[in-house]
Design an enzyme around this catalytic site. Structure first.
Site, PDB file in Angstrom:
ATOM      1  N   GLY A   1       0.794  -1.220   0.000  1.00 43.59           N
ATOM      2  CA  GLY A   1       0.000   0.000   0.000  1.00 43.59           C
ATOM      3  C   GLY A   1       0.820   1.260   0.000  1.00 43.59           C
ATOM      4  O   GLY A   1       0.354   2.315  -0.451  1.00 43.59           O
TER       5      GLY A   1
ATOM      6  N   LYS B   1       9.796   2.916   0.246  1.00 38.52           N
ATOM      7  CA  LYS B   1       8.658   2.974   1.158  1.00 38.52           C
ATOM      8  C   LYS B   1       8.252   4.435   1.315  1.00 38.52           C
ATOM      9  O   LYS B   1       9.067   5.284   1.647  1.00 38.52           O
ATOM     10  CB  LYS B   1       9.013   2.381   2.520  1.00 38.52           C
TER      11      LYS B   1
ATOM     12  N   ARG C   1      14.682   0.608   1.017  1.00 34.08           N
ATOM     13  CA  ARG C   1      15.116  -0.546   1.798  1.00 34.08           C
ATOM     14  C   ARG C   1      15.490  -1.689   0.858  1.00 34.08           C
ATOM     15  O   ARG C   1      14.972  -1.787  -0.259  1.00 34.08           O
ATOM     16  CB  ARG C   1      14.059  -0.945   2.811  1.00 34.08           C
TER      17      ARG C   1
ATOM     18  N   ASP D   1       1.281 -10.726   6.979  1.00 31.77           N
ATOM     19  CA  ASP D   1       1.798  -9.960   5.845  1.00 31.77           C
ATOM     20  C   ASP D   1       3.086  -9.229   6.195  1.00 31.77           C
ATOM     21  O   ASP D   1       3.703  -8.616   5.323  1.00 31.77           O
ATOM     22  CB  ASP D   1       0.748  -8.970   5.329  1.00 31.77           C
TER      23      ASP D   1
ATOM     24  N   ASP E   1       9.369  -4.458   7.817  1.00 33.72           N
ATOM     25  CA  ASP E   1       8.262  -3.572   8.180  1.00 33.72           C
ATOM     26  C   ASP E   1       8.379  -3.032   9.600  1.00 33.72           C
ATOM     27  O   ASP E   1       7.681  -3.465  10.515  1.00 33.72           O
ATOM     28  CB  ASP E   1       6.917  -4.280   7.983  1.00 33.72           C
TER      29      ASP E   1
END
Length: 522
Positions: free
Chosen positions: A103, A123, A193, A270, A280
């Site tokens: 997203g 990101k 990243r 996820d 994340d």
């Protein structure tokens, strides 16, 4: 960036979304959607890692170039590449969430260098078909935290993604930091990243949930071919070995988290990598006082599903979901269940060995489990800083009295006056047992201290440290980012010039936003 060797295997070998419009939607029969980053208005490079850049073919001089800034801010697209966002699903806080996807992440490309493959991902680079109701952007606050944390974890020896660059976009982004209706504009930023891939457990869950079993088979075989080439044999045996390898590397990753006191905060399926690496970085944190029930995530404050002490069990639960996802390829539950059942058994054995190494004990005897359990209980009787306690424990000598041993670790107590009565008695009992146990070890005090100091870090990225760097960065002062980056490259070294960072969380940080609990937008 003349030495970049582009090799876009993911997009070349796997099914793409036939719809190339960048509109939020459900995407079926595809593992990714082509999408370009949103162009920033005035990008500025804040920090970059020359070491990470060189690992895949970018020189230190190229980091300073306009081309580097343009590519890794999303302003320009590398030749012969076609950026994409990945489609995956997942369980969030134990509940099936359906399609999720990248997203606010966009994969620029895959590159090869010195026999290794790397995926470069931005990101905060803008909207994708998986952004749902969000804008796909990121703020400087969360970007500083992600950039510093990935590198801090790497130098701690924890499997992780890496950080290449931190760039401000020059644009303002609207965010509600605590989801309490108080939205405000903040400085936008983009982090690049780097990882072997950003493939998640949820990638497999999505395919099975949609009954796309041919795509599932293709995807598992793709992963084995490119990331686990050592796996051989009949197809079913390969699928089982793939699952076991993921389980083993996941177990090793969680063991490292527990060793250094790291709490991920949002262990949704996820957010779990097939490579057994930490991905994340959102509402993460390191334990300040040793509290197995602590989670940094405001969203998880009621049930504390992702608390520190529950991370091994959650990893196993997530692996159950991965097992369910690949089950249609195997059609036998027993071999998968055997791997899952051994996960916690093996973890407990590894945990004991790891914990003994933190105590400076190389051998294991029958009473060691009691010694570990007693320490974990005693650490919770009063606020005791985990990092400082274990680091200072290396100063204890075999000839010390219980009183002298307590004196050497008292710096770890947040409220020293609480160490009295039954609390003091518990500490005295534990140190009596520990000092007796040390007598059975052959290492000298100095040898033991040296080994302990390679396992127990002196410096970790405490939330208040990151917040200080964020506060300064919001005023265009990036010196603290650079200082912390330098400090965290050698977390096991004494670094007397940075002694001020070997300190308990200050009182002002107990309730300050960003220093205690954080939201998923942090």
């Amino acid at each position: 960036m003349k030495n970049l060797k582009i090799n876009n295997r993911f997009t070349a070998e796997l099914p793409a979304d036939a719809n190339e419009t960048n509109e939020v939607r459900q995407v079926s029969n595809a593992l990714f959607s082509y999408v370009n980053p949103t162009k920033p208005s005035n990008p500025k490079l804040i920090h970059a890692s020359a070491e990470v850049a060189e690992s895949f073919g970018i020189s230190a001089d190229e980091i300073k170039s306009e081309a580097f800034l343009d590519v890794f801010s999303g302003k320009e697209i590398l030749p012969e590449t076609h950026p994409y966002a990945m489609c995956y699903a997942g369980h969030q806080f134990g509940n099936w969430a359906g399609q999720l996807g990248d997203g606010r992440a966009i994969n620029l490309t895959e590159v090869e260098h010195n026999g290794k493959s790397f995926t470069l991902q931005l990101k905060g680079a803008g909207k994708t078909p998986y952004s749902r109701t969000a804008d796909g952007l990121a703020v400087l606050r969360s970007s500083v935290r992600e950039y510093l944390c990935a590198e801090a974890m790497f130098y701690l020896g924890v499997p992780t993604t890496r950080s290449l660059s931190l760039i401000t976009s020059g644009d303002q982004v609207l965010r509600d930091i605590l989801y309490n209706g108080n939205s405000a504009y903040e400085n936008g930023a983009i982090v690049c990243r780097v990882a072997p891939s950003f493939i998640r457990f949820g990638s497999f869950e999505m395919l099975t949930a949609r009954n796309e079993l041919q795509n599932l088979k293709q995807f598992v075989e793709y992963n084995i071919k490119h990331y686990f080439p050592e796996i051989k044999g009949e197809p079913k045996e390969q699928y089982l070995q793939f699952f076991k390898t993921v389980a083993d590397t996941t177990r090793e990753m969680i063991l490292h988290w527990q060793r250094v006191g790291f709490v991920h905060g949002v262990m949704n399926t996820d957010n779990m990598s097939i490579h057994g690496i930490t991905i994340d970085y959102g509402p993460y944190g390191w334990l300040e006082n040793y509290d197995p029930n602590w989670t940094p995530n405001t969203t998880d404050s009621q049930y504390r599903r992702y608390r520190f002490g529950n991370q091994p069990q959650i990893a196993q639960w997530n692996l159950y979901q991965l097992a369910n996802a690949i089950y249609p390829l195997i059609n036998e539950a027993e071999p998968l269940e055997k791997i899952l059942e051994s996960f916690i058994t093996d973890f407990d054995s590894d945990y004991k060995t790891m914990f003994l190494s933190k105590l400076g004990l190389l051998t294991s005897i029958e009473t060691d489990s009691e010694l570990i359990t007693a320490l974990e209980s005693t650490l919770q009787l009063s606020e005791t800083d985990m990092t400082i306690f274990f680091r200072n424990l290396s100063n204890i000598q075999k000839s010390d009295s219980v009183e002298k041993a307590l004196e050497k670790i008292k710096e770890a107590f947040y409220i020293p006056e609480q160490i009295s009565g039954t609390v003091l008695e518990s500490w005295q009992n534990w140190f009596t047992a520990y000092l007796e146990r040390l007598q059975t070890e052959s290492l000298s005090d100095q040898e033991r201290a040296e080994k302990m100091n390679t396992i127990n870090p002196k410096y970790v990225l405490r939330n208040y440290m990151a917040q200080l760097a964020i506060d300064a960065a919001d005023k265009d002062d990036y010196s603290l980012i650079d200082e912390l980056y330098t400090l965290l490259q050698k977390p096991y070294d004494e670094q007397p010039e940075y002694q001020k960072w070997f300190a308990k969380r200050p009182d002002w940080a107990r309730s300050k936003v960003g220093c205690s609990m954080l939201s998923c937008s942090s």
